[in-house]
Design an enzyme around this catalytic site. Structure first.
Site, mmCIF file in Angstrom:
data_model
loop_
_atom_site.group_PDB
_atom_site.id
_atom_site.type_symbol
_atom_site.label_atom_id
_atom_site.label_comp_id
_atom_site.label_asym_id
_atom_site.label_seq_id
_atom_site.Cartn_x
_atom_site.Cartn_y
_atom_site.Cartn_z
ATOM 1 N N LYS A 48 -52.824 37.294 -35.998
ATOM 2 C CA LYS A 48 -51.414 36.933 -35.932
ATOM 3 C C LYS A 48 -50.623 37.384 -37.168
ATOM 4 O O LYS A 48 -49.402 37.365 -37.160
ATOM 5 C CB LYS A 48 -51.252 35.431 -35.693
ATOM 6 C CG LYS A 48 -52.012 34.913 -34.481
ATOM 7 C CD LYS A 48 -51.518 35.450 -33.150
ATOM 8 C CE LYS A 48 -50.311 34.718 -32.683
ATOM 9 N NZ LYS A 48 -50.074 34.901 -31.225
ATOM 10 N N SER A 282 -61.838 31.239 -29.909
ATOM 11 C CA SER A 282 -61.254 32.183 -28.955
ATOM 12 C C SER A 282 -61.969 33.531 -28.998
ATOM 13 O O SER A 282 -62.061 34.218 -27.975
ATOM 14 C CB SER A 282 -59.750 32.354 -29.192
ATOM 15 O OG SER A 282 -59.493 32.914 -30.458
#
Ligand SMILES: Cc1ncc(COP(=O)(O)O)c(C=O)c1O
Length: 321
Positions: A48, A282
Protein backbone atom coordinates in the site's frame (compact mmCIF):
# COMPACT_ATOMS: atom_id res chain seq x y z
CA UNK A 1 12.21 3.82 -8.22
CA UNK A 2 14.24 1.56 -5.88
CA UNK A 3 17.84 1.76 -7.01
CA UNK A 4 20.77 0.08 -5.30
CA UNK A 5 23.11 1.68 -7.83
CA UNK A 6 22.37 5.27 -6.81
CA UNK A 7 21.55 7.44 -3.81
CA UNK A 8 17.78 8.10 -3.53
CA UNK A 9 16.34 11.50 -2.67
CA UNK A 10 13.98 10.13 0.01
CA UNK A 11 12.27 6.97 1.25
CA UNK A 12 9.44 7.74 -1.20
CA UNK A 13 11.79 6.82 -4.05
CA UNK A 14 12.45 3.46 -2.38
CA UNK A 15 8.81 2.45 -2.94
CA UNK A 16 8.25 -0.22 -5.58
CA UNK A 17 10.62 -2.19 -7.86
CA UNK A 18 10.32 -5.12 -5.44
CA UNK A 19 11.82 -8.55 -6.22
CA UNK A 20 9.85 -11.39 -7.83
CA UNK A 21 10.69 -14.78 -6.31
CA UNK A 22 9.82 -18.34 -7.40
CA UNK A 23 8.24 -20.37 -4.60
CA UNK A 24 10.01 -23.60 -5.56
CA UNK A 25 9.60 -25.32 -2.20
CA UNK A 26 5.87 -24.70 -1.75
CA UNK A 27 5.22 -25.74 -5.38
CA UNK A 28 7.62 -28.73 -5.35
CA UNK A 29 5.00 -31.44 -5.79
CA UNK A 30 2.85 -29.47 -8.20
CA UNK A 31 2.84 -29.03 -11.95
CA UNK A 32 3.42 -25.30 -12.50
CA UNK A 33 5.18 -22.32 -10.91
CA UNK A 34 4.28 -19.72 -8.28
CA UNK A 35 5.98 -16.33 -8.52
CA UNK A 36 5.67 -14.01 -5.51
CA UNK A 37 6.09 -10.23 -5.74
CA UNK A 38 7.77 -9.29 -2.47
CA UNK A 39 5.87 -6.09 -1.75
CA UNK A 40 6.31 -6.54 1.99
CA UNK A 41 9.81 -5.17 1.36
CA UNK A 42 8.51 -1.64 0.70
CA UNK A 43 9.57 1.05 3.26
CA UNK A 44 6.26 0.69 5.16
CA UNK A 45 6.34 -3.11 4.80
CA UNK A 46 3.30 -3.37 2.50
CA UNK A 47 2.17 -2.93 -1.08
CA UNK A 48 0.00 0.00 0.00
CA UNK A 49 3.05 2.33 0.05
CA UNK A 50 2.64 2.36 -3.71
CA UNK A 51 -0.88 3.78 -3.63
CA UNK A 52 0.02 6.28 -0.91
CA UNK A 53 2.70 7.76 -3.16
CA UNK A 54 0.48 7.74 -6.28
CA UNK A 55 -2.60 9.25 -4.59
CA UNK A 56 -0.58 12.07 -2.99
CA UNK A 57 1.45 12.82 -6.12
CA UNK A 58 -1.67 12.76 -8.33
CA UNK A 59 -3.45 15.13 -5.93
CA UNK A 60 -0.46 17.49 -5.86
CA UNK A 61 -0.32 17.48 -9.66
CA UNK A 62 -4.08 18.15 -9.93
CA UNK A 63 -3.96 20.90 -7.26
CA UNK A 64 -6.49 19.11 -5.03
CA UNK A 65 -3.85 18.85 -2.26
CA UNK A 66 -2.19 22.11 -1.22
CA UNK A 67 1.25 22.40 0.45
CA UNK A 68 0.93 21.73 4.17
CA UNK A 69 -2.74 20.63 3.91
CA UNK A 70 -3.85 17.82 6.27
CA UNK A 71 -4.44 14.38 4.74
CA UNK A 72 -7.01 11.94 6.22
CA UNK A 73 -7.69 8.32 5.35
CA UNK A 74 -9.56 5.29 6.59
CA UNK A 75 -7.06 2.44 6.80
CA UNK A 76 -6.54 -1.10 8.01
CA UNK A 77 -3.05 0.16 8.81
CA UNK A 78 -1.11 -0.43 5.63
CA UNK A 79 -2.34 2.47 3.51
CA UNK A 80 -2.01 4.62 6.62
CA UNK A 81 1.59 3.57 7.09
CA UNK A 82 2.34 4.40 3.45
CA UNK A 83 0.59 7.75 3.81
CA UNK A 84 2.45 8.47 7.05
CA UNK A 85 5.74 7.96 5.20
CA UNK A 86 4.78 9.98 2.11
CA UNK A 87 3.06 12.79 4.07
CA UNK A 88 5.90 12.92 6.60
CA UNK A 89 8.51 13.39 3.89
CA UNK A 90 6.37 15.93 1.99
CA UNK A 91 5.29 17.91 5.07
CA UNK A 92 1.55 17.13 5.25
CA UNK A 93 0.01 16.39 8.68
CA UNK A 94 -1.64 12.94 8.39
CA UNK A 95 -4.61 11.54 10.34
CA UNK A 96 -5.18 7.77 10.15
CA UNK A 97 -8.66 6.52 11.08
CA UNK A 98 -8.64 2.79 11.87
CA UNK A 99 -10.86 0.14 13.44
CA UNK A 100 -9.76 -1.17 16.82
CA UNK A 101 -10.17 -4.62 15.22
CA UNK A 102 -6.85 -4.24 13.36
CA UNK A 103 -3.63 -5.32 15.06
CA UNK A 104 -1.98 -2.91 17.52
CA UNK A 105 1.38 -2.95 15.69
CA UNK A 106 -0.21 -1.01 12.85
CA UNK A 107 -1.34 1.87 15.06
CA UNK A 108 2.05 1.99 16.78
CA UNK A 109 3.91 2.07 13.51
CA UNK A 110 1.78 4.89 12.09
CA UNK A 111 2.27 6.93 15.28
CA UNK A 112 6.01 6.30 15.13
CA UNK A 113 6.01 7.67 11.60
CA UNK A 114 4.35 10.88 12.78
CA UNK A 115 0.67 10.13 12.07
CA UNK A 116 -2.20 11.07 14.36
CA UNK A 117 -4.05 7.77 14.83
CA UNK A 118 -7.76 7.72 15.66
CA UNK A 119 -9.04 4.28 16.67
CA UNK A 120 -12.73 3.51 16.17
CA UNK A 121 -14.64 1.00 18.33
CA UNK A 122 -15.90 -2.14 16.62
CA UNK A 123 -19.59 -3.09 16.51
CA UNK A 124 -20.73 -4.70 19.80
CA UNK A 125 -20.83 -8.19 18.22
CA UNK A 126 -17.48 -7.90 16.38
CA UNK A 127 -14.27 -9.55 17.54
CA UNK A 128 -10.74 -8.06 17.66
CA UNK A 129 -8.70 -9.21 14.66
CA UNK A 130 -11.88 -9.57 12.59
CA UNK A 131 -12.95 -6.31 10.93
CA UNK A 132 -16.35 -6.57 9.25
CA UNK A 133 -18.02 -4.35 6.66
CA UNK A 134 -20.18 -2.94 9.48
CA UNK A 135 -17.05 -2.06 11.49
CA UNK A 136 -15.70 -0.31 8.43
CA UNK A 137 -18.88 1.78 8.06
CA UNK A 138 -18.20 3.23 11.51
CA UNK A 139 -14.63 4.08 10.54
CA UNK A 140 -15.91 5.75 7.36
CA UNK A 141 -18.28 7.99 9.35
CA UNK A 142 -15.43 9.13 11.59
CA UNK A 143 -13.14 9.74 8.61
CA UNK A 144 -15.77 11.92 6.93
CA UNK A 145 -16.29 13.93 10.13
CA UNK A 146 -12.56 14.62 10.53
CA UNK A 147 -12.15 15.64 6.86
CA UNK A 148 -14.95 18.21 7.31
CA UNK A 149 -13.62 19.51 10.64
CA UNK A 150 -10.07 20.02 9.39
CA UNK A 151 -10.74 20.98 5.75
CA UNK A 152 -8.51 18.05 4.92
CA UNK A 153 -7.72 16.14 1.73
CA UNK A 154 -9.28 12.68 1.79
CA UNK A 155 -6.86 10.15 0.31
CA UNK A 156 -9.87 7.98 -0.57
CA UNK A 157 -8.34 4.62 -1.46
CA UNK A 158 -11.69 3.06 -2.42
CA UNK A 159 -12.39 5.72 -5.04
CA UNK A 160 -9.33 7.67 -6.17
CA UNK A 161 -7.74 6.57 -9.44
CA UNK A 162 -4.28 6.80 -7.82
CA UNK A 163 -4.95 3.42 -6.17
CA UNK A 164 -5.58 1.83 -9.56
CA UNK A 165 -2.81 3.81 -11.27
CA UNK A 166 -0.12 2.76 -8.77
CA UNK A 167 -0.57 -0.86 -9.83
CA UNK A 168 -1.42 -0.18 -13.49
CA UNK A 169 1.66 2.00 -14.00
CA UNK A 170 4.10 0.18 -11.70
CA UNK A 171 3.25 -3.19 -10.05
CA UNK A 172 1.80 -4.75 -13.22
CA UNK A 173 4.52 -3.48 -15.60
CA UNK A 174 7.26 -4.48 -13.10
CA UNK A 175 5.89 -8.05 -13.09
CA UNK A 176 5.68 -8.09 -16.89
CA UNK A 177 9.32 -6.92 -17.10
CA UNK A 178 10.55 -9.38 -14.45
CA UNK A 179 8.85 -12.36 -16.13
CA UNK A 180 9.54 -11.21 -19.69
CA UNK A 181 5.76 -11.37 -20.06
CA UNK A 182 5.84 -15.13 -19.41
CA UNK A 183 2.98 -15.46 -16.92
CA UNK A 184 -0.29 -17.29 -17.39
CA UNK A 185 -2.34 -16.13 -14.41
CA UNK A 186 -2.59 -13.74 -11.47
CA UNK A 187 -4.72 -13.97 -8.36
CA UNK A 188 -5.21 -11.44 -5.60
CA UNK A 189 -7.05 -11.13 -2.28
CA UNK A 190 -9.23 -8.05 -2.69
CA UNK A 191 -9.75 -5.15 -0.30
CA UNK A 192 -10.32 -1.98 -2.31
CA UNK A 193 -9.59 -4.01 -5.46
CA UNK A 194 -6.90 -1.50 -6.49
CA UNK A 195 -4.10 -4.06 -6.83
CA UNK A 196 -6.29 -6.50 -8.73
CA UNK A 197 -7.73 -3.82 -11.03
CA UNK A 198 -4.40 -2.14 -11.84
CA UNK A 199 -2.43 -5.34 -12.38
CA UNK A 200 -5.24 -7.03 -14.34
CA UNK A 201 -5.55 -4.00 -16.65
CA UNK A 202 -1.78 -4.00 -17.29
CA UNK A 203 -1.71 -7.76 -17.86
CA UNK A 204 -4.77 -7.88 -20.15
CA UNK A 205 -3.40 -4.98 -22.19
CA UNK A 206 -0.15 -6.91 -22.66
CA UNK A 207 -1.85 -10.27 -23.32
CA UNK A 208 -5.61 -10.75 -22.95
CA UNK A 209 -5.14 -14.49 -22.32
CA UNK A 210 -3.47 -13.88 -18.92
CA UNK A 211 -6.14 -15.11 -16.47
CA UNK A 212 -6.96 -12.90 -13.48
CA UNK A 213 -8.71 -14.28 -10.38
CA UNK A 214 -10.21 -12.56 -7.36
CA UNK A 215 -9.58 -14.12 -3.94
CA UNK A 216 -12.13 -13.67 -1.12
CA UNK A 217 -12.74 -15.06 2.38
CA UNK A 218 -14.81 -18.25 2.37
CA UNK A 219 -17.75 -16.83 4.32
CA UNK A 220 -17.78 -13.39 2.68
CA UNK A 221 -17.45 -13.96 -1.06
CA UNK A 222 -19.82 -11.21 -2.18
CA UNK A 223 -17.90 -10.37 -5.36
CA UNK A 224 -18.44 -13.99 -6.43
CA UNK A 225 -22.15 -13.39 -5.78
CA UNK A 226 -22.35 -15.74 -2.81
CA UNK A 227 -24.40 -14.99 0.31
CA UNK A 228 -22.40 -13.74 3.31
CA UNK A 229 -22.38 -16.49 5.96
CA UNK A 230 -19.51 -15.12 8.08
CA UNK A 231 -18.53 -11.44 7.60
CA UNK A 232 -15.99 -11.72 10.45
CA UNK A 233 -12.86 -13.37 9.15
CA UNK A 234 -9.18 -13.08 10.03
CA UNK A 235 -7.69 -12.03 6.69
CA UNK A 236 -6.92 -8.38 7.53
CA UNK A 237 -6.83 -5.85 4.71
CA UNK A 238 -9.79 -7.04 2.63
CA UNK A 239 -12.88 -9.20 2.30
CA UNK A 240 -15.15 -6.40 3.48
CA UNK A 241 -18.37 -7.85 1.95
CA UNK A 242 -18.70 -4.87 -0.40
CA UNK A 243 -20.34 -5.98 -3.63
CA UNK A 244 -19.66 -2.65 -5.31
CA UNK A 245 -15.97 -1.70 -5.49
CA UNK A 246 -15.62 1.44 -7.65
CA UNK A 247 -12.11 0.59 -8.93
CA UNK A 248 -12.92 -2.96 -10.02
CA UNK A 249 -13.60 -3.77 -13.69
CA UNK A 250 -15.56 -7.02 -13.85
CA UNK A 251 -14.65 -7.62 -17.50
CA UNK A 252 -11.09 -8.36 -16.28
CA UNK A 253 -12.19 -11.04 -13.80
CA UNK A 254 -11.79 -14.60 -15.08
CA UNK A 255 -12.91 -16.29 -11.88
CA UNK A 256 -13.37 -16.15 -8.11
CA UNK A 257 -11.64 -18.22 -5.45
CA UNK A 258 -12.46 -18.63 -1.77
CA UNK A 259 -10.02 -19.22 1.06
CA UNK A 260 -10.73 -20.09 4.70
CA UNK A 261 -8.98 -18.39 7.63
CA UNK A 262 -7.27 -21.69 8.43
CA UNK A 263 -5.81 -22.11 4.96
CA UNK A 264 -4.65 -18.46 4.82
CA UNK A 265 -2.93 -18.97 8.16
CA UNK A 266 -1.34 -22.29 7.16
CA UNK A 267 0.00 -20.84 3.91
CA UNK A 268 1.38 -17.71 5.64
CA UNK A 269 3.27 -20.07 7.97
CA UNK A 270 4.48 -22.14 5.01
CA UNK A 271 5.70 -18.97 3.28
CA UNK A 272 7.77 -18.18 6.37
CA UNK A 273 9.11 -21.67 7.13
CA UNK A 274 9.63 -23.05 3.64
CA UNK A 275 10.42 -19.94 1.60
CA UNK A 276 11.86 -17.49 4.16
CA UNK A 277 9.16 -14.97 3.28
CA UNK A 278 7.71 -13.35 6.41
CA UNK A 279 4.23 -12.18 5.39
CA UNK A 280 0.70 -11.71 6.71
CA UNK A 281 -2.67 -13.47 6.42
CA UNK A 282 -3.66 -12.07 3.01
CA UNK A 283 -0.39 -13.20 1.42
CA UNK A 284 -1.17 -16.64 2.83
CA UNK A 285 -4.66 -16.40 1.27
CA UNK A 286 -3.09 -15.60 -2.11
CA UNK A 287 -0.78 -18.63 -1.89
CA UNK A 288 -3.67 -20.90 -0.83
CA UNK A 289 -5.63 -19.70 -3.87
CA UNK A 290 -2.69 -20.37 -6.21
CA UNK A 291 -2.38 -23.90 -4.86
CA UNK A 292 -6.06 -24.47 -5.76
CA UNK A 293 -5.44 -23.08 -9.26
CA UNK A 294 -2.36 -25.27 -9.84
CA UNK A 295 -4.33 -28.34 -8.73
CA UNK A 296 -7.26 -27.41 -10.96
CA UNK A 297 -7.91 -24.93 -13.74
CA UNK A 298 -4.30 -23.70 -14.09
CA UNK A 299 -2.34 -26.97 -13.87
CA UNK A 300 1.10 -26.55 -15.44
CA UNK A 301 0.85 -22.74 -15.53
CA UNK A 302 2.94 -19.89 -14.11
CA UNK A 303 0.94 -17.84 -11.62
CA UNK A 304 1.87 -14.54 -9.96
CA UNK A 305 0.74 -13.34 -6.52
CA UNK A 306 1.63 -10.38 -4.36
CA UNK A 307 3.10 -10.69 -0.88
CA UNK A 308 0.91 -7.93 0.50
CA UNK A 309 2.48 -7.08 3.84
CA UNK A 310 4.99 -8.18 6.44
CA UNK A 311 4.51 -10.79 9.14
CA UNK A 312 5.91 -8.19 11.55
CA UNK A 313 2.47 -6.57 11.46
CA UNK A 314 0.95 -9.64 13.14
CA UNK A 315 3.34 -10.34 16.00
CA UNK A 316 0.55 -9.67 18.52
CA UNK A 317 -1.76 -12.21 16.85
CA UNK A 318 -1.64 -16.00 16.98
CA UNK A 319 -0.33 -16.19 13.41
CA UNK A 320 3.15 -16.92 14.80
CA UNK A 321 2.03 -18.58 18.04
C1 LIG B 1 -2.54 -6.78 4.07
C2 LIG B 1 -3.41 -6.42 2.90
N1 LIG B 1 -3.74 -7.37 2.02
C3 LIG B 1 -4.55 -7.11 0.97
C4 LIG B 1 -5.07 -5.84 0.77
C5 LIG B 1 -5.99 -5.62 -0.41
O1 LIG B 1 -5.41 -4.84 -1.42
P1 LIG B 1 -6.31 -3.93 -2.34
O2 LIG B 1 -6.88 -2.84 -1.48
O3 LIG B 1 -5.39 -3.40 -3.39
O4 LIG B 1 -7.40 -4.79 -2.91
C6 LIG B 1 -4.75 -4.82 1.66
C7 LIG B 1 -5.32 -3.48 1.49
O5 LIG B 1 -5.25 -2.63 2.36
C8 LIG B 1 -3.89 -5.10 2.75
O6 LIG B 1 -3.57 -4.16 3.65
Amino acid sequence: MRGSERVLGSAIEAIGETPLVKLSRIARNLDGAILAKLDHLNPGFSKKDRIARQIIEDAEAQGSLKPGQTVVELTSGNTGTGLAIVCGVKGHPFVAVMSKGNSAERARMMSALGAEVILVDQMPDSRPGQVSGEDLKRVEEQAQRIVAERAAFRADQFRLAGNFRAHYLHTGPEILRQTGGALDAFCDFVGTGGTFAGCAAAFKEHNPSILCFIVEPEGAAVLAGKPVSDPSHRIQGGGYSMADLPLLRREHVDGYLQVSDERALTCARRLAREEGIFAGFSSGANVAAVLDLLRGRCKGKTIVVTVCDSGLKYLSTDLWA
